[in-house]
Design a protein around this motif. Sequence first.
Motif, mmCIF file in Angstrom:
data_model
loop_
_atom_site.group_PDB
_atom_site.id
_atom_site.type_symbol
_atom_site.label_atom_id
_atom_site.label_comp_id
_atom_site.label_asym_id
_atom_site.label_seq_id
_atom_site.Cartn_x
_atom_site.Cartn_y
_atom_site.Cartn_z
ATOM 1 N N THR A 1 0.850 -1.189 0.000
ATOM 2 C CA THR A 1 0.000 0.000 0.000
ATOM 3 C C THR A 1 0.886 1.240 0.000
ATOM 4 O O THR A 1 2.053 1.182 0.373
ATOM 5 C CB THR A 1 -0.916 0.020 1.248
ATOM 6 O OG1 THR A 1 -0.097 -0.025 2.415
ATOM 7 C CG2 THR A 1 -1.873 -1.165 1.243
ATOM 8 N N GLY A 2 0.346 2.339 -0.422
ATOM 9 C CA GLY A 2 1.126 3.577 -0.432
ATOM 10 C C GLY A 2 1.978 3.719 -1.668
ATOM 11 O O GLY A 2 1.964 2.890 -2.574
ATOM 12 N N SER A 3 2.757 4.778 -1.684
ATOM 13 C CA SER A 3 3.630 5.060 -2.821
ATOM 14 C C SER A 3 4.853 4.150 -2.787
ATOM 15 O O SER A 3 5.394 3.879 -1.720
ATOM 16 C CB SER A 3 4.098 6.517 -2.785
ATOM 17 O OG SER A 3 2.996 7.381 -2.907
ATOM 18 N N PRO A 4 5.308 3.706 -3.961
ATOM 19 C CA PRO A 4 6.505 2.867 -3.985
ATOM 20 C C PRO A 4 7.749 3.680 -3.648
ATOM 21 O O PRO A 4 7.813 4.874 -3.916
ATOM 22 C CB PRO A 4 6.563 2.361 -5.428
ATOM 23 C CG PRO A 4 5.768 3.340 -6.210
ATOM 24 C CD PRO A 4 4.743 3.909 -5.288
ATOM 25 N N ALA A 5 8.722 3.018 -3.064
ATOM 26 C CA ALA A 5 9.998 3.674 -2.745
ATOM 27 C C ALA A 5 10.899 3.620 -3.982
ATOM 28 O O ALA A 5 10.873 2.654 -4.739
ATOM 29 C CB ALA A 5 10.668 2.958 -1.577
ATOM 30 N N PHE A 6 11.682 4.662 -4.178
ATOM 31 C CA PHE A 6 12.639 4.677 -5.275
ATOM 32 C C PHE A 6 13.803 3.750 -4.959
ATOM 33 O O PHE A 6 14.233 3.648 -3.814
ATOM 34 C CB PHE A 6 13.200 6.089 -5.489
ATOM 35 C CG PHE A 6 12.237 7.020 -6.161
ATOM 36 C CD1 PHE A 6 12.051 6.975 -7.532
ATOM 37 C CD2 PHE A 6 11.523 7.942 -5.419
ATOM 38 C CE1 PHE A 6 11.171 7.844 -8.152
ATOM 39 C CE2 PHE A 6 10.641 8.812 -6.030
ATOM 40 C CZ PHE A 6 10.458 8.760 -7.401
ATOM 41 N N ASP A 7 14.316 3.084 -5.969
ATOM 42 C CA ASP A 7 15.557 2.334 -5.846
ATOM 43 C C ASP A 7 16.669 3.342 -6.092
ATOM 44 O O ASP A 7 16.869 3.799 -7.216
ATOM 45 C CB ASP A 7 15.593 1.209 -6.879
ATOM 46 C CG ASP A 7 16.840 0.351 -6.768
ATOM 47 O OD1 ASP A 7 17.883 0.846 -6.267
ATOM 48 O OD2 ASP A 7 16.785 -0.812 -7.203
ATOM 49 N N GLU A 8 17.374 3.738 -5.056
ATOM 50 C CA GLU A 8 18.370 4.809 -5.156
ATOM 51 C C GLU A 8 19.495 4.487 -6.136
ATOM 52 O O GLU A 8 20.108 5.385 -6.691
ATOM 53 C CB GLU A 8 18.931 5.156 -3.777
ATOM 54 C CG GLU A 8 17.913 5.822 -2.865
ATOM 55 C CD GLU A 8 17.317 7.110 -3.439
ATOM 56 O OE1 GLU A 8 18.034 7.869 -4.126
ATOM 57 O OE2 GLU A 8 16.120 7.355 -3.202
#
Length: 126
Positions: free
Chosen positions: A109-116
């Motif tokens: 759920t929520g916004s996906p995290a960026f792969d830095e």
Amino acid sequence: GLHLHHGPAYHSYWKFPGIVGVPTSVQWKLPHGFEAGEIEWPEPEPVLMFKIKAQGFERDVVLPVKITPPASLRAGETVKLEGKTSWMSCARTCHPGFTDVSLELPVTTGSPAFDEKWRAAFEKER
């Protein structure tokens, strides 16, 4: 996105390469309800195939593609995105390339995290 790493003096081609070259492509095999957009092509560079001018990339390049999931997707699932890629890599000679690619992602759920590791490359290409 599809990351292309070019060997020294090699290049691949843009969506409209000119009178020579074959653009990179992806044939997607996605889960039910998923949709893949077109490659979001970065601005090309001038490249030469012998003395023939074309448009492509000598630098390493990321070709972004927007994948849209279905509204029915539920948290807790895992999805597998698959595709068959093809490209032409040229320097003094040309070599077609083909490979199968896949990526498994958890649905949350929520916004996906960026792969830095890839964030700067995507920002540069967009």
